[in-house]
Scaffold this motif. Structure first.
Motif, PDB file in Angstrom:
ATOM      1  N   ALA A   1       0.832  -1.208   0.000  1.00 18.69           N
ATOM      2  CA  ALA A   1       0.000   0.000   0.000  1.00 18.69           C
ATOM      3  C   ALA A   1       0.865   1.256   0.000  1.00 18.69           C
ATOM      4  O   ALA A   1       0.578   2.231  -0.705  1.00 18.69           O
ATOM      5  CB  ALA A   1      -0.930  -0.014   1.209  1.00 18.69           C
ATOM      6  N   GLU A   2       1.955   1.225   0.781  1.00 15.11           N
ATOM      7  CA  GLU A   2       2.854   2.382   0.832  1.00 15.11           C
ATOM      8  C   GLU A   2       3.587   2.563  -0.489  1.00 15.11           C
ATOM      9  O   GLU A   2       3.781   3.691  -0.957  1.00 15.11           O
ATOM     10  CB  GLU A   2       3.844   2.202   1.984  1.00 15.11           C
ATOM     11  N   LEU A   3       4.009   1.460  -1.101  1.00 10.99           N
ATOM     12  CA  LEU A   3       4.695   1.550  -2.388  1.00 10.99           C
ATOM     13  C   LEU A   3       3.777   2.091  -3.475  1.00 10.99           C
ATOM     14  O   LEU A   3       4.225   2.743  -4.418  1.00 10.99           O
ATOM     15  CB  LEU A   3       5.224   0.170  -2.793  1.00 10.99           C
ATOM     16  N   LEU A   4       2.467   1.816  -3.341  1.00 12.26           N
ATOM     17  CA  LEU A   4       1.492   2.328  -4.299  1.00 12.26           C
ATOM     18  C   LEU A   4       1.078   3.760  -3.989  1.00 12.26           C
ATOM     19  O   LEU A   4       0.295   4.355  -4.731  1.00 12.26           O
ATOM     20  CB  LEU A   4       0.246   1.429  -4.309  1.00 12.26           C
ATOM     21  N   GLY A   5       1.593   4.281  -2.881  1.00 13.24           N
ATOM     22  CA  GLY A   5       1.250   5.646  -2.512  1.00 13.24           C
ATOM     23  C   GLY A   5      -0.107   5.784  -1.862  1.00 13.24           C
ATOM     24  O   GLY A   5      -0.676   6.878  -1.816  1.00 13.24           O
ATOM     25  N   GLN A   6      -0.645   4.670  -1.341  1.00 15.74           N
ATOM     26  CA  GLN A   6      -1.955   4.712  -0.702  1.00 15.74           C
ATOM     27  C   GLN A   6      -1.796   4.864   0.800  1.00 15.74           C
ATOM     28  O   GLN A   6      -0.861   4.333   1.397  1.00 15.74           O
ATOM     29  CB  GLN A   6      -2.742   3.433  -1.011  1.00 15.74           C
ATOM     30  N   GLN A   7      -2.734   5.578   1.406  1.00 13.80           N
ATOM     31  CA  GLN A   7      -2.730   5.726   2.850  1.00 13.80           C
ATOM     32  C   GLN A   7      -3.338   4.486   3.486  1.00 13.80           C
ATOM     33  O   GLN A   7      -4.295   3.913   2.970  1.00 13.80           O
ATOM     34  CB  GLN A   7      -3.531   6.961   3.275  1.00 13.80           C
ATOM     35  N   LEU A   8      -2.750   4.084   4.603  1.00 15.23           N
ATOM     36  CA  LEU A   8      -3.303   2.946   5.325  1.00 15.23           C
ATOM     37  C   LEU A   8      -4.649   3.330   5.911  1.00 15.23           C
ATOM     38  O   LEU A   8      -4.851   4.477   6.328  1.00 15.23           O
ATOM     39  CB  LEU A   8      -2.347   2.512   6.446  1.00 15.23           C
ATOM     40  N   PRO A   9      -5.621   2.401   5.935  1.00 12.49           N
ATOM     41  CA  PRO A   9      -6.950   2.729   6.458  1.00 12.49           C
ATOM     42  C   PRO A   9      -6.903   3.128   7.922  1.00 12.49           C
ATOM     43  O   PRO A   9      -6.130   2.582   8.706  1.00 12.49           O
ATOM     44  CB  PRO A   9      -7.738   1.421   6.260  1.00 12.49           C
ATOM     45  N   GLN A  10      -7.727   4.104   8.265  1.00 10.38           N
ATOM     46  CA  GLN A  10      -7.806   4.552   9.646  1.00 10.38           C
ATOM     47  C   GLN A  10      -8.526   3.508  10.491  1.00 10.38           C
ATOM     48  O   GLN A  10      -9.380   2.770  10.016  1.00 10.38           O
ATOM     49  CB  GLN A  10      -8.567   5.891   9.722  1.00 10.38           C
ATOM     50  N   THR A  11      -8.171   3.450  11.776  1.00  8.71           N
ATOM     51  CA  THR A  11      -8.835   2.529  12.687  1.00  8.71           C
ATOM     52  C   THR A  11     -10.307   2.887  12.789  1.00  8.71           C
ATOM     53  O   THR A  11     -10.672   4.027  13.034  1.00  8.71           O
ATOM     54  CB  THR A  11      -8.184   2.614  14.084  1.00  8.71           C
ATOM     55  N   ASN A  12     -11.191   1.902  12.579  1.00 13.79           N
ATOM     56  CA  ASN A  12     -12.617   2.190  12.624  1.00 13.79           C
ATOM     57  C   ASN A  12     -13.170   1.990  14.026  1.00 13.79           C
ATOM     58  O   ASN A  12     -12.472   1.575  14.946  1.00 13.79           O
ATOM     59  CB  ASN A  12     -13.375   1.318  11.612  1.00 13.79           C
ATOM     60  N   GLN A  13     -14.463   2.288  14.186  1.00 12.76           N
ATOM     61  CA  GLN A  13     -15.082   2.242  15.501  1.00 12.76           C
ATOM     62  C   GLN A  13     -15.040   0.840  16.090  1.00 12.76           C
ATOM     63  O   GLN A  13     -14.825   0.661  17.283  1.00 12.76           O
ATOM     64  CB  GLN A  13     -16.538   2.728  15.401  1.00 12.76           C
ATOM     65  N   ASP A  14     -15.241  -0.174  15.232  1.00  7.82           N
ATOM     66  CA  ASP A  14     -15.216  -1.550  15.715  1.00  7.82           C
ATOM     67  C   ASP A  14     -13.851  -1.893  16.291  1.00  7.82           C
ATOM     68  O   ASP A  14     -13.737  -2.547  17.323  1.00  7.82           O
ATOM     69  CB  ASP A  14     -15.561  -2.511  14.584  1.00  7.82           C
ATOM     70  N   ASP A  15     -12.771  -1.449  15.628  1.00 11.74           N
ATOM     71  CA  ASP A  15     -11.430  -1.722  16.118  1.00 11.74           C
ATOM     72  C   ASP A  15     -11.197  -1.038  17.462  1.00 11.74           C
ATOM     73  O   ASP A  15     -10.527  -1.590  18.337  1.00 11.74           O
ATOM     74  CB  ASP A  15     -10.388  -1.266  15.108  1.00 11.74           C
ATOM     75  N   VAL A  16     -11.716   0.157  17.616  1.00  9.10           N
ATOM     76  CA  VAL A  16     -11.582   0.869  18.886  1.00  9.10           C
ATOM     77  C   VAL A  16     -12.281   0.093  19.997  1.00  9.10           C
ATOM     78  O   VAL A  16     -11.763  -0.040  21.109  1.00  9.10           O
ATOM     79  CB  VAL A  16     -12.163   2.296  18.772  1.00  9.10           C
ATOM     80  N   PHE A  17     -13.448  -0.436  19.686  1.00  9.42           N
ATOM     81  CA  PHE A  17     -14.185  -1.220  20.681  1.00  9.42           C
ATOM     82  C   PHE A  17     -13.377  -2.444  21.108  1.00  9.42           C
ATOM     83  O   PHE A  17     -13.194  -2.701  22.303  1.00  9.42           O
ATOM     84  CB  PHE A  17     -15.534  -1.654  20.103  1.00  9.42           C
ATOM     85  N   LEU A  18     -12.871  -3.199  20.149  1.00 10.45           N
ATOM     86  CA  LEU A  18     -12.103  -4.393  20.488  1.00 10.45           C
ATOM     87  C   LEU A  18     -10.809  -4.032  21.206  1.00 10.45           C
ATOM     88  O   LEU A  18     -10.398  -4.706  22.154  1.00 10.45           O
ATOM     89  CB  LEU A  18     -11.799  -5.197  19.223  1.00 10.45           C
ATOM     90  N   ALA A  19     -10.160  -2.957  20.758  1.00 10.29           N
ATOM     91  CA  ALA A  19      -8.902  -2.545  21.381  1.00 10.29           C
ATOM     92  C   ALA A  19      -9.096  -2.161  22.840  1.00 10.29           C
ATOM     93  O   ALA A  19      -8.180  -2.317  23.657  1.00 10.29           O
ATOM     94  CB  ALA A  19      -8.294  -1.387  20.601  1.00 10.29           C
TER      95      ALA A  19
END
Length: 402
Positions: free
Chosen positions: A5-23
């Motif tokens: 993704a970085e080599l393609l120049g794409q930004q990594l996806p932001q942490t979503n609400q579900d990930d915050v809940f599990l974290a």
């Protein structure tokens, strides 16, 4: 190292609400696998069955080839596939440092033919050979001898000729059998693998390889497989095969004709018997999973195979269901601890489940409705894990909606 993704120049996806809940509980994912999803390195409360497996592994790790088997019995959702996958995980981990690795294969009884079984063993044998740094099984076998005369012990004439041809093809000054001079070792090896797998070759390809017939029956394919694996064991390339035959009960579900059932069972019996002849052969460890009804049907259809697959009372391993709320809580904690360990988020986290959640999951797995009087009954691990998974998912949704 940069990600794609970085080599393609794409930004990594932001942490979503579900990930915050599990974290917030120390997780990166729901600690309880969804239906028909298995975390193979986690096993709860099947100590007797696992110890039986370990004892059989110890027996097959012998100088002489051995045959051993265990019939794994449990109800629907009782963890048969989970147990087989856990044993595969243990063997695959062990073989990384073993002198001779085991080939590890899993097939479904109701959707597999004996020919497909042989092909799957060849495919997994190639993976096992790679542990020793070889390209595949047949390359390892050919490289293991000094002179083509070392293959004179091979009983099947065409297989012996193919192995000797491949050995010559590795030598300097080899003259390819085709006019264009293209059939060196690698093309010939690929033809040999197609032939061993029962594929149809053209007359020209057969002539290049020095064979005259197609391997069209499970019996002849099994015989050649046995010879090749015997050679591989003698040359310290592999030790043998660990074969997991899952869902034996599906053979008798009504969707498979009697003739096909009998044919498959006879082929499996032949495969088992061919593995070891006297002091020659390769080690075979078979684990077969079935419901009690499936095992009973197998006994009726083919009692000798029922014995060979380890379904007799003295050989079988009966999986233990969850018999109390306390056990359900212990099992849930086992999966929670596993996810906490692998998530590696650090810190102290609250428990995602309370006693009411455990009670709800236990009732759901037992098929009880809310408000019923709780009865002491056993539940299968599969249904309990699914219920726990749904409870966590419901909490995620509630958190997102709040």
């Amino acid at each position: 190292m940069s990600s794609l993704a970085e080599l393609l120049g794409q930004q990594l996806p932001q942490t979503n609400q579900d990930d915050v809940f599990l974290a917030s509980y120390g997780f990166k994912r729901n600690p309880f696998p969804a239906a028909r999803t298995i975390i193979e390195d986690v096993l709860y409360n099947q100590v007797a069955a696992r110890d039986r497996f370990v004892s059989l592994v110890r027996e097959v790790l012998s100088d002489a080839p051995q045959r051993r088997s265990i019939g794994v019995i449990g109800g629907t959702g009782g963890g048969k596939t989970h147990f087989l996958r856990h044993c595969q995980y243990l063997m695959r981990t062990f073989r990384q440092t073993a002198v001779r690795p085991f080939i590890v294969v899993e097939v479904l009884a109701g959707s597999c033919s004996a020919i497909q079984l042989v092909r799957e063993i060849y495919r997994e044998a190639d993976e096992a050979a790679k542990i020793g740094g070889e390209y595949d099984l047949i390359t390892a076998v050919v490289r293991s001898v000094v002179d083509e005369a070392d293959f004179n012990s091979v009983k099947q004439t065409e297989l012996k000729g193919v192995l000797q041809l491949l050995h010559r093809a590795m030598q300097k000054g080899f003259v390819p059998p085709d006019r264009e001079g293209r059939m060196h070792f690698e093309p010939l090896r690929d033809l040999a693998k197609k032939w061993l797998a029962g594929a149809s070759l053209s007359n020209t390809e057969k002539r290049h390889l020095g064979v005259f017939s197609r391997l069209s029956s499970a019996a002849i394919m099994t015989r050649l497989l046995t010879e090749l694996l015997t050679l591989a064991r003698q040359k310290q390339i592999i030790d043998g095969v660990m074969l997991c035959l899952d869902e034996v009960e599906t053979l008798f579900s009504g969707g498979v004709g009697t003739a096909k059932i009998q044919g498959f069972l006879q082929d499996v019996r032949y495969f088992f018997d061919e593995a070891v002849k006297g002091s020659e052969g390769y080690s075979l460890l078979m684990l077969s999973g079935s419901t009690p009804n499936g095992a009973a049907n197998l006994r009726q259809y083919n009692y000798p195979l029922y014995q060979r697959l380890g379904f007799e009372e003295t050989s079988q391993a009966v999986l233990v269901p969850i018999s109390s709320r306390d056990e359900a809580k212990e099992m849930a904690q086992e999966y929670i601890n596993y996810e906490l360990k692998h998530a590696k988020l650090g810190g102290k986290f609250p428990n995602i489940l309370n006693d009411d959640d455990i009670e709800e999951a236990y009732r759901a797995a037992a098929g009880e409705r809310s408000g019923q009087v709780a009865l002491i009954q056993r539940v299968n691990q599969g249904q309990l894990l699914q219920a726990l998974h749904q409870i966590v998912e419901s909490k995620r949704v509630a958190q997102a909606d709040s």
